[in-house]
Design an enzyme around this catalytic site. Sequence first.
Site: not given
Length: 402
Positions: A76, A126, A205, A281
């Site tokens: 996390d 955790d 383009h 891209e």
Amino acid sequence: MATRTVLVEADGGSRGNPGPAGYGAVLRDAATGEVLAERSEAIGTATNNVAEYRGLIAGLAAAAELGADEVDVRMDSKLVVEQMCGRWQIKHPGLRPLAAEAAQLVGGFTAVRFSWIPRDRNTHADALANAAMDAAAASGVATPTVEPPRLVEPPRRLGGPEPAGGGAAEVAARAEAPGADLTSAPVSWEPRPSFTATRLILVRHGETEYTEQGRYSGRGDIPLSSKGQAQVRATAARLAALAPDTVAVVSSPLSRCVATAEAIATAVGDLPVRRDDELIECDFGAWEGRTFAEVREGWAGELDAWLASTRVAPPDGESFATVAERCARVVRRLLDAYPGQTVVVVSHVSPIKLMLRDALAATDSFLHRLYLDAAGVSVLDRWPDGGVAVRSVNDTAHLATL
């Protein structure tokens, strides 16, 4: 023999940041979810990020002890995940040795994949980390766990298919922003003969509906609009006059680029179009097809982080740092294949901006200050000794009558 995949859930933290710190790591069978091993340790006084890295290192070491071939790491800590994938810089000198140690462990597996998960899906690790922090606080140990910055041997390339930026192995060895380092190129006011250079003509383009609407347009295969088709015809005529000696036309695989490239290739001498996937891209992930205003409304924090660093990727997307690395590979291949010749490269805003940034040895702020029009043309020359000359940027004279 079947491949053994182990799931590593890791966490770490400190009470005070820095403060009493500890980490936890849980190893599970990827197929059944069965807990195979646990690791937990109080590490004295440290920061959250140091503890998180120590949890990752402990989990990877345990996976190696179990004989894992592949590892799925879930944490996390977005910082650790993004840095290990190479999308974020490792700016703190105290974290670099830890990232290098983790990267060396990664190199021992066939594949390692990193994923960020919410804290509520990482409760086991955790809990182990919190127990370790309690132990650190009870012991009163206040020993710093981060050594002073030191030189480390650049770790080997990360194993496995994680594609982002070469991962922490590359980042730890070269912890600043990427891009071809042309700052050492020969410096001179003396004109160079252009016929000895490889000339790269960079063409964006033609326009699409997304261009006109101001939407993020990454991997989506959006075709040219009618205006874009007219722009392409004008650009092809321009390049027939500008570069009749073109020997190759290379294009992104997306149709808006291929259509642009095919018109140019026909105009300069009926050349074939070679598609190169690394000219595609940037992957804008969750922002694909959305306007800037929509992204600002829905992802304000992520957008600010993305604008602040080329190492940060859009949610589920790709960082500019990763785009720069693949574009640099394209340029190297073209220089090797076409020495002293002219090549037309048809691509998108992000790849072309990054190639120009590197050619000019500019900083990342260049990316936000340069505007590239649809069907704009830029020209740069590269010499065998590393010399560079950017001859034009975003030439749109051929579009004036449209």
